[in-house]
Design a protein around this motif. Structure first.
Motif, PDB file in Angstrom:
ATOM      1  N   ASN A 226      -9.216   9.111  22.076  1.00 11.07           N
ATOM      2  CA  ASN A 226     -10.135   9.733  23.044  1.00 11.07           C
ATOM      3  C   ASN A 226     -10.412   8.711  24.132  1.00 11.07           C
ATOM      4  OD1 ASN A 226     -12.016  11.294  24.379  1.00 11.07           O
ATOM      5  ND2 ASN A 226     -13.685  10.810  22.976  1.00 11.07           N
ATOM      6  N   GLY A 227      -9.735   8.863  25.276  1.00 11.96           N
ATOM      7  CA  GLY A 227      -9.838   7.827  26.304  1.00 11.96           C
ATOM      8  C   GLY A 227      -9.189   6.566  25.785  1.00 11.96           C
ATOM      9  N   GLN A 228      -9.977   5.487  25.686  1.00 10.49           N
ATOM     10  CA  GLN A 228      -9.475   4.252  25.073  1.00 10.49           C
ATOM     11  C   GLN A 228      -9.992   4.075  23.643  1.00 10.49           C
ATOM     12  OE1 GLN A 228      -7.085   1.859  26.186  1.00 10.49           O
ATOM     13  NE2 GLN A 228      -6.713   3.681  27.428  1.00 10.49           N
ATOM     14  N   GLN A 229     -10.668   5.093  23.103  1.00  6.12           N
ATOM     15  CA  GLN A 229     -11.016   5.076  21.680  1.00  6.12           C
ATOM     16  C   GLN A 229      -9.730   5.317  20.892  1.00  6.12           C
ATOM     17  OE1 GLN A 229     -14.082   7.994  21.076  1.00  6.12           O
ATOM     18  NE2 GLN A 229     -15.649   6.779  22.107  1.00  6.12           N
ATOM     19  N   ALA A 230      -9.388   4.381  20.049  1.00  2.00           N
ATOM     20  CA  ALA A 230      -8.072   4.387  19.419  1.00  2.00           C
ATOM     21  C   ALA A 230      -8.071   5.137  18.091  1.00  2.00           C
ATOM     22  CB  ALA A 230      -7.602   2.952  19.181  1.00  2.00           C
ATOM     23  N   PRO A 231      -6.969   5.795  17.748  1.00  2.00           N
ATOM     24  CA  PRO A 231      -6.852   6.437  16.436  1.00  2.00           C
ATOM     25  C   PRO A 231      -6.760   5.387  15.336  1.00  2.00           C
ATOM     26  CG  PRO A 231      -4.782   6.597  17.644  1.00  2.00           C
ATOM     27  CD  PRO A 231      -5.785   6.018  18.583  1.00  2.00           C
ATOM     28  N   ALA A 232      -7.443   5.650  14.218  1.00  2.00           N
ATOM     29  CA  ALA A 232      -7.499   4.658  13.144  1.00  2.00           C
ATOM     30  C   ALA A 232      -7.618   5.355  11.795  1.00  2.00           C
ATOM     31  CB  ALA A 232      -8.694   3.713  13.354  1.00  2.00           C
ATOM     32  N   GLN A 233      -7.254   4.620  10.745  1.00  2.00           N
ATOM     33  CA  GLN A 233      -7.273   5.151   9.382  1.00  2.00           C
ATOM     34  C   GLN A 233      -7.428   3.977   8.416  1.00  2.00           C
ATOM     35  OE1 GLN A 233      -3.567   7.085   8.362  1.00  2.00           O
ATOM     36  NE2 GLN A 233      -4.491   8.376   6.791  1.00  2.00           N
ATOM     37  N   ARG A 234      -8.198   4.197   7.349  1.00  2.00           N
ATOM     38  CA  ARG A 234      -8.269   3.158   6.323  1.00  2.00           C
ATOM     39  C   ARG A 234      -6.872   2.956   5.727  1.00  2.00           C
ATOM     40  NH1 ARG A 234     -13.515   1.673   4.412  1.00  2.00           N
ATOM     41  NH2 ARG A 234     -15.165   3.043   5.242  1.00  2.00           N
ATOM     42  N   LEU A 235      -6.529   1.710   5.399  1.00  2.00           N
ATOM     43  CA  LEU A 235      -5.210   1.409   4.834  1.00  2.00           C
ATOM     44  C   LEU A 235      -4.974   2.180   3.542  1.00  2.00           C
ATOM     45  CD1 LEU A 235      -2.541  -0.084   4.585  1.00  2.00           C
ATOM     46  CD2 LEU A 235      -3.793  -2.116   3.815  1.00  2.00           C
ATOM     47  N   THR A 236      -5.983   2.262   2.700  1.00  2.00           N
ATOM     48  CA  THR A 236      -5.820   2.989   1.437  1.00  2.00           C
ATOM     49  C   THR A 236      -5.525   4.465   1.676  1.00  2.00           C
ATOM     50  OG1 THR A 236      -8.246   3.128   1.365  1.00  2.00           O
ATOM     51  CG2 THR A 236      -7.202   1.416   0.023  1.00  2.00           C
ATOM     52  N   ASP A 237      -6.159   5.041   2.690  1.00  2.00           N
ATOM     53  CA  ASP A 237      -5.913   6.451   3.004  1.00  2.00           C
ATOM     54  C   ASP A 237      -4.519   6.647   3.617  1.00  2.00           C
ATOM     55  OD1 ASP A 237      -8.459   7.121   2.103  1.00  2.00           O
ATOM     56  OD2 ASP A 237      -9.356   6.856   4.088  1.00  2.00           O
ATOM     57  N   PHE A 238      -4.080   5.675   4.399  1.00  2.00           N
ATOM     58  CA  PHE A 238      -2.735   5.724   4.980  1.00  2.00           C
ATOM     59  C   PHE A 238      -1.679   5.754   3.869  1.00  2.00           C
ATOM     60  CE2 PHE A 238       0.950   3.279   6.735  1.00  2.00           C
ATOM     61  CZ  PHE A 238       1.310   4.151   7.756  1.00  2.00           C
ATOM     62  N   LEU A 239      -1.914   4.971   2.827  1.00  2.00           N
ATOM     63  CA  LEU A 239      -0.955   4.919   1.719  1.00  2.00           C
ATOM     64  C   LEU A 239      -1.043   6.153   0.825  1.00  2.00           C
ATOM     65  CD1 LEU A 239      -1.290   1.147   0.715  1.00  2.00           C
ATOM     66  CD2 LEU A 239       0.487   2.210   2.106  1.00  2.00           C
ATOM     67  N   ASP A 240      -2.238   6.742   0.730  1.00  2.00           N
ATOM     68  CA  ASP A 240      -2.441   7.913  -0.138  1.00  2.00           C
ATOM     69  C   ASP A 240      -2.302   9.242   0.607  1.00  2.00           C
ATOM     70  OD1 ASP A 240      -2.879   6.259  -2.304  1.00  2.00           O
ATOM     71  OD2 ASP A 240      -5.061   6.250  -2.065  1.00  2.00           O
ATOM     72  N   HIS A 241      -1.957   9.181   1.895  1.00  2.54           N
ATOM     73  CA  HIS A 241      -1.744  10.396   2.701  1.00  2.54           C
ATOM     74  C   HIS A 241      -2.972  11.314   2.692  1.00  2.54           C
ATOM     75  CE1 HIS A 241       2.553   9.427   3.066  1.00  2.54           C
ATOM     76  NE2 HIS A 241       2.493   9.094   1.797  1.00  2.54           N
ATOM     77  N   ARG A 242      -4.098  10.750   3.137  1.00  2.00           N
ATOM     78  CA  ARG A 242      -5.316  11.560   3.170  1.00  2.00           C
ATOM     79  C   ARG A 242      -6.181  11.158   4.361  1.00  2.00           C
ATOM     80  NH1 ARG A 242      -7.713   8.478  -2.157  1.00  2.00           N
ATOM     81  NH2 ARG A 242      -8.472   6.603  -1.066  1.00  2.00           N
ATOM     82  N   ASP A 243      -7.123  12.040   4.710  1.00  2.49           N
ATOM     83  CA  ASP A 243      -8.058  11.756   5.795  1.00  2.49           C
ATOM     84  C   ASP A 243      -8.994  10.619   5.399  1.00  2.49           C
ATOM     85  OD1 ASP A 243      -7.226  13.836   7.533  1.00  2.49           O
ATOM     86  OD2 ASP A 243      -8.345  15.292   6.342  1.00  2.49           O
ATOM     87  N   SER A 244      -9.448   9.876   6.401  1.00  8.37           N
ATOM     88  CA  SER A 244     -10.505   8.886   6.183  1.00  8.37           C
ATOM     89  C   SER A 244     -11.836   9.557   6.486  1.00  8.37           C
ATOM     90  CB  SER A 244     -10.305   7.672   7.096  1.00  8.37           C
ATOM     91  OG  SER A 244      -9.162   6.936   6.716  1.00  8.37           O
ATOM     92  N   ALA A 245     -12.649   9.707   5.472  1.00  7.78           N
ATOM     93  CA  ALA A 245     -13.943  10.370   5.656  1.00  7.78           C
ATOM     94  C   ALA A 245     -14.836   9.589   6.611  1.00  7.78           C
ATOM     95  CB  ALA A 245     -14.641  10.535   4.302  1.00  7.78           C
ATOM     96  N   ASP A 246     -14.683   8.267   6.618  1.00  7.47           N
ATOM     97  CA  ASP A 246     -15.386   7.407   7.564  1.00  7.47           C
ATOM     98  C   ASP A 246     -14.529   6.172   7.789  1.00  7.47           C
ATOM     99  OD1 ASP A 246     -15.638   5.982   5.233  1.00  7.47           O
ATOM    100  OD2 ASP A 246     -17.801   6.152   5.092  1.00  7.47           O
ATOM    101  N   LEU A 247     -14.919   5.342   8.747  1.00  2.00           N
ATOM    102  CA  LEU A 247     -14.173   4.135   9.075  1.00  2.00           C
ATOM    103  C   LEU A 247     -15.090   2.923   8.974  1.00  2.00           C
ATOM    104  CD1 LEU A 247     -12.256   5.421  12.243  1.00  2.00           C
ATOM    105  CD2 LEU A 247     -11.340   5.171   9.921  1.00  2.00           C
ATOM    106  N   PRO A 248     -14.566   1.783   8.559  1.00  2.00           N
ATOM    107  CA  PRO A 248     -15.397   0.575   8.496  1.00  2.00           C
ATOM    108  C   PRO A 248     -15.736   0.065   9.884  1.00  2.00           C
ATOM    109  CG  PRO A 248     -13.110   0.044   8.001  1.00  2.00           C
ATOM    110  CD  PRO A 248     -13.188   1.536   8.096  1.00  2.00           C
ATOM    111  N   ARG A 249     -16.693  -0.849   9.951  1.00  2.00           N
ATOM    112  CA  ARG A 249     -17.027  -1.472  11.234  1.00  2.00           C
ATOM    113  C   ARG A 249     -15.811  -2.213  11.767  1.00  2.00           C
ATOM    114  NH1 ARG A 249     -22.359  -4.941  11.413  1.00  2.00           N
ATOM    115  NH2 ARG A 249     -21.701  -4.962  13.611  1.00  2.00           N
ATOM    116  N   THR A 250     -15.713  -2.291  13.090  1.00  2.00           N
ATOM    117  CA  THR A 250     -14.542  -2.875  13.714  1.00  2.00           C
ATOM    118  C   THR A 250     -14.930  -3.767  14.878  1.00  2.00           C
ATOM    119  OG1 THR A 250     -12.450  -2.352  14.850  1.00  2.00           O
ATOM    120  CG2 THR A 250     -14.297  -0.871  15.221  1.00  2.00           C
TER     121      THR A 250
END
Length: 534
Positions: A407-431
């Motif tokens: 969204n604009g310069q807001q970047a798409p992101a996913q928790r690593l564990t969710d990336f490996l398990d093929h699932r949505d990230s319900a929330d994201l850690p601080r960055t």
């Protein structure tokens, strides 16, 4: 007599000089060299950390003088002369290749005219801030374009393994002369820091101007002045456009150094129109940036022991015939937006000199070969008359696809564990990524040959760094600018472009170097050839 050797000590013994000298004397004896303490003068060379097998050790490298004094001329600097103005070389790009090339020209009294599409560091800071605060990307002044090049506001790492390209020590000594911490001369992985590098670059600019060089900032190269010769086209100057006023001008030169960096797509397209045979496809890499809490990486790498510095790592794997590896690891750093145009998202990393943020991050990328580029991009490049542009077209598509999931310069992101398990990230850690993040299924939309190899690579990395895969690990897309997909062909000895005489491609944009030091050496190399010629 002079010899080099290494001694291994515990971190707590680093300041015990008498203890270290005793270890050096023992190491000399093991080499069959007998000497008293008074005869030996050790000169510190480098320090590295060995954290293997759960025991933290320091490997200290010394140049040891036995019965003689240390070299007095080891740190001599080049002599930069006042340019006489009779000869002029246009240097397109004020990154490390351009700046060090300009300094090399001044050793011969040749005037460099440096043409930079971006702004000086002070103005560039404002343009960079606007990316995070307003999502506004200035296509000519950003993290990649501007005084000092991409390295100025993205870390300032000086580590390189390109020791056959030139004198690494010379480059580091020049940096120190312009204000860098002398510790870069001895650190195993020297690093200036994005908070320190701008002033050093400003000091370089001041010296070049003092010696008669000239800078044109906010000035884009939009074409070449050419003349036909019996053996082909020859470049005799550059056509420029001021990005603020729109004023155009043709500047004549005895030679042109093209040091535009890995992100100047328009420059490759410009060369493709003038001489498509000047370009060839090359291997590059794309992927994501992974961010962990710094404390977690430190704990893994230092086996739970406290250290004053943030921990680094370097990871490699082979997955389905392609390399997967870490790149530009930033301990105690930040993830930053490196887009060079609206409608794209590009991610990079940086660290300040202290490397003391609460996060550590690294690009994790997949080797991408010309045959991996989808057919539609290869066909488009063929239709446009330059097949070498296929990888560039695909890279641009991926950056736009990343923006579509952000969204604009807001970047798409996913928790690593969710990336490996093929699932949505319900929330994201601080960055550390200040424009913000959008939760996204990277595993679904990243190109399959990239996503699947990343997934396999992360699992292999976790075998060597237990705990690397964890719920706190965050993936941010996309990392696409590790290098360029295109190489500008040049003569091996002279550095002159094979299809455009008088043009000297240099630095990362040429496809022959990667990183600050190797680019600086490459800029010096081609300018040394120009000196011989003119």
């Amino acid at each position: 007599m002079v010899t080099e050797l290494s001694v291994i000590i515990r971190p707590e013994d680093e300041k015990r000089q008498a203890f270290i000298k005793d270890k050096i004397l023992l190491a000399l004896a093991e080499k069959g060299i007998s000497a008293s303490s008074d005869e030996v003068i050790p000169v510190f060379v480098k320090k590295s950390i060995d954290a293997r097998r759960g025991k933290l050790k320091l490997v200290m490298r010394y140049k040891v003088y036995i019965g003689e004094k240390p070299d007095s001329d080891a740190s001599e600097l080049p002599v930069w002369k006042k340019a006489d103005g009779k000869r002029l070389v246009a240097v397109v790009g004020a990154g490390p290749a351009g700046l060090f090339g300009a300094l090399r020209l001044l050793e011969a009294g040749i005037k460099p005219l440096i043409i930079e599409r971006g702004s000086v560091t002070g103005e560039r800071k404002k343009d960079i801030a606007a990316i995070s605060t307003r999502g506004h990307v200035d296509a000519d002044s950003n993290y990649c374009f501007g005084e000092g090049g991409a390295g100025t506001f993205s870390d300032g790492k000086l580590y390189t393994r390109s020791n056959k390209r030139g004198d690494i020590g010379r480059i580091l000594r020049i940096f120190v002369a312009f204000g860098a911490n002398p510790a870069i001369l001895t650190d195993a992985h020297p690093h200036i820091g994005t908070d320190k590098l701008p002033q050093i670059i400003n000091n370089m600019r001041a010296k070049i101007i003092e010696c008669g060089g000239e800078f044109l900032f906010d000035t884009k190269c939009i074409g070449f002045e050419t003349k036909k010769e019996s053996d082909g086209l020859c470049i005799t100057g550059v056509k420029t456009k001021n990005t603020k006023t729109g004023a155009e001008e043709t500047l004549h030169a005895d030679a042109v150094v093209l040091a535009t960096g890995h992100s100047a797509n328009d420059v490759y397209e410009m060369i493709a129109k003038a001489a498509p045979d000047a370009l060839e496809e090359k291997i590059f890499a794309v992927g994501v940036r992974v961010e962990h809490p710094r404390e977690l990486i430190d704990r893994i790498q230092f086996h739970g022991k406290a250290m004053a510095q943030a921990a680094e790592y370097r990871l490699t794997a082979q997955e389905d015939g392609r390399g997967v590896y870490s790149f530009c690891m930033c301990p105690g750093g930040f993830v930053v937006p490196s887009s060079t145009a609206p409608g794209q998202i590009v991610i990079n990393g940086m660290s300040g000199a202290a490397r003391n943020s609460r996060w550590s991050n690294s690009a994790i990328v997949v080797e991408t070969r010309p045959e991996d580029i989808p057919a539609e991009f290869r066909e488009r490049a063929q239709k446009d008359g330059c097949p070498a542009l296929a990888g560039l077209y695909w890279r641009s598509w991926l950056e736009a696809e990343t923006a579509r999931h952000g969204n604009g310069q807001q970047a798409p992101a996913q928790r690593l564990t969710d990336f490996l398990d093929h699932r949505d990230s319900a929330d994201l850690p601080r960055t550390s990524y200040t424009p913000g993040l959008v939760a996204s299924r990277l595993d679904e939309w990243l190109p399959e040959q990239i996503a699947s190899r990343l997934q396999a690579g992360f699992k292999d990395f976790n075998k060597n760094m237990r705990g690397f895969i964890c719920n706190e690990a965050l993936l941010i897309a996309s990392e696409t600018r590790t290098s360029t997909p295109v190489r500008i062909l040049r003569e091996k000895e002279s550095g002159e472009c094979t299809a455009l005489k008088g043009l000297y491609p240099a630095g990362e944009g040429s496809g022959y170097s990667g990183g600050i030091v190797s680019s600086a050496m490459d800029g010096e190399k081609v300018c040394s050839s120009i000196i011989k010629k003119i």
